[in-house]
Scaffold this active site. Structure first.
Site, PDB file in Angstrom:
ATOM      1  N   CYS A  58       0.813  -1.243   0.125  1.00  0.00           N
ATOM      2  CA  CYS A  58      -0.143  -0.102   0.078  1.00  0.00           C
ATOM      3  C   CYS A  58       0.727   1.331   0.068  1.00  0.00           C
ATOM      4  O   CYS A  58       0.417   2.149  -0.579  1.00  0.00           O
ATOM      5  CB  CYS A  58      -1.101  -0.045   1.578  1.00  0.00           C
ATOM      6  N   HIS A 102      -3.214   6.251   4.520  1.00  0.00           N
ATOM      7  CA  HIS A 102      -1.721   6.575   4.743  1.00  0.00           C
ATOM      8  C   HIS A 102      -1.375   7.781   3.996  1.00  0.00           C
ATOM      9  O   HIS A 102      -1.769   8.132   3.177  1.00  0.00           O
ATOM     10  CB  HIS A 102      -0.877   5.473   3.834  1.00  0.00           C
TER      11      HIS A 102
END
Ligand code: A2P
Length: 341
Positions: free
Chosen positions: A134, A247
């Protein structure tokens, strides 16, 4: 390997009850992926659970070697060990596995794909296509459009990673701990070794002999695999923050020629999968509360190094569960079936 085109496909989601599995199901529905039948696979803990998909009710089945008969595409997100264990059964069934785990990412025979960057690699699959980590996806979706204009020579990145990267139970741990702490209780720790609520800690993956943790090493190796033999130098610091599902990353990127913030903004404004959020006067820049549940990677704080015209600072934020995992996997599936260019 050739992939047989059909009007609708049989899909299996491995890890269907997890954070990424749930999102995969929603994204398949949202994007109207052509589905003939869908199978939801998880552990014995979830067997018999009901899942709603396109107005129909499905029963979660226990993952086993027979789970893939008649399946065309397996979207896997139940952990690396299970992807490795069941890859032979997926292959035997003649299905293609799009794997969200790190099990096959660095296997030279397995393409590692971000559809905005290297969709052509999908054609080289031998039954498995890997979805990158990710943090790698969030950084590269923002950096690659700039790299196409001025070659990237080095980037340094510090991540601010959400709890979701460690799964649904880690998100729950953040919620429970926040409540406990506000009530003056000791936080209960099950998934993370350190307190996640109201804290920041070095990424929970193991630290290697060189001092880099696994997450940092993944970002470096995966970037080199995705962008090809570019020799880009990378320095990474991966950190967990008490955020549920997006994130963020502070990136310092050095190019082979000068690139101004205005140029960068223009390039990024046209780039697929990117949204520029760079309002200096309003002090409004990418934030996880804005990138969560969205498809685009938000990019802002675009500024030139005061001592080097070839270097830019950026701040990016992207939904770890969507573009960092489930959306990227579904986009790979769309390319595989030739549904979207
Ligand atoms: P289950 O909910 O039955 O435990 P997350 O990454 O959010 O923690 O999700 C992990 C996913 O992988 C869940 O769907 C989980 O199912 C599934 N899973 C974990 N262990 C197994 C197993 N041994 N067999 C099948 N599925 C598993």
């Amino acid at each position: 390997m050739k992939f047989k085109k059909k009007s609708a496909y049989n899909i299996a989601i491995m890890g269907a009850t997890g954070a990424v599995g749930v999102e995969m199901r929603q994204i398949l529905e949202e994007r109207k992926f052509p589905i003939a039948d869908i199978t939801f696979l998880a552990s014995e803990r979830s067997a018999g659970k009901k899942i709603k998909f396109k107005g129909k009710s499905y029963t979660v089945k226990v993952l086993n070697d027979q789970s893939f008969e008649g399946v065309d595409i397996v979207l896997a997100s139940a952990g690396g060990a299970l992807s490795k264990k069941f890859a032979p059964a997926v292959k035997k069934a003649g299905a293609v596995m799009i794997d969200n785990t790190s099990a096959f990412r660095m296997d030279p025979k397995v393409p590692l794909v971000i559809p905005e960057i290297n969709p052509e690699a999908i054609r080289e699959h031998n039954g498995i296509i890997a979805n990158p980590n990710c943090s790698t996806i969030v950084a590269l979706v923002a950096l690659n459009p700039l790299h196409k204009v001025a070659k990237l020579k080095r980037f340094n990145v510090a991540t601010y990673q959400a709890a979701s990267g460690a799964g649904a139970q880690a998100m729950e741990e953040l919620r429970v701990q926040a409540g406990e702490i506000l009530e003056g209780k000791q936080p209960t720790k099950k998934i993370f070794k350190h307190q996640i609520a109201f804290n920041v800690f070095s990424h929970n993956s193991s630290v290697g002999e060189d001092g880099y943790n696994e997450e940092e090493t993944k970002m470096i190796k995966e970037t080199h695999k995705i962008l090809g033999k570019t020799g880009i130098k990378i320095q990474v610091t991966c950190v967990r923050v008490p955020v549920f599902r997006a994130h963020s990353e502070a990136i310092y990127a050095k190019f082979d020629k000068s690139i101004t913030p205005d140029q960068a903004r223009r390039i990024l404004a046209k780039a697929p999968g990117v949204k520029v959020v760079d309002n200096r006067s309003g002090n409004y820049f990418p934030m996880p509360v804005d990138s969560a549940h969205k498809d685009d990677i938000l990019v802002g704080r675009i500024r030139q190094d005061l001592f080097s015209k070839k270097t830019l600072g950026l701040f990016v934020s992207g939904d770890q569960i969507r573009k960092g995992a489930a959306l990227n996997a579904v986009q790979i599936a769309e390319k595989l079936i030739g549904a979207r260019r």
